[in-house]
Design an enzyme around this catalytic site. Sequence first.
Site, short mmCIF file in Angstrom:
data_model
loop_
_atom_site.label_atom_id
_atom_site.label_comp_id
_atom_site.label_asym_id
_atom_site.label_seq_id
_atom_site.Cartn_x
_atom_site.Cartn_y
_atom_site.Cartn_z
CG ASP A 64 -0.20 -0.20 2.38
OD1 ASP A 64 1.03 -0.14 2.52
OD2 ASP A 64 -1.02 -0.78 3.36
CG HIS A 79 3.77 -9.89 -1.10
ND1 HIS A 79 3.95 -11.48 -1.50
CD2 HIS A 79 3.76 -10.00 0.33
CE1 HIS A 79 4.08 -12.17 -0.38
NE2 HIS A 79 3.89 -11.30 0.81
#
Length: 88
Positions: A64, A79
């Site tokens: 994020d 990721h």
Amino acid sequence: YSKGHKPMTHDNFMFSPEERQRYWARSMKGWGPFYKAEPNQAHRAMAQLENAGKVEHVITQNVDGLHQKAGSKTVTELHGTNHRIRNS
């Protein structure tokens, strides 16, 4: 997976136009709240530790960008990231 959501596999994403369309539709639907998210105390604490020289590098599974938004400079997102998307 109690809500029936299954993660997108790399093969499905690469080889199925329908699965890619589903992926991007879900991503677009969730983009507003995702984009507006703000760092919490943990993100800010990590940035403070980094700025104080107590942490050299932040490694996160988060995608994020909130560690960077909190002020961390050296971040590895294991990721990948969803806060920057590039079409190549």
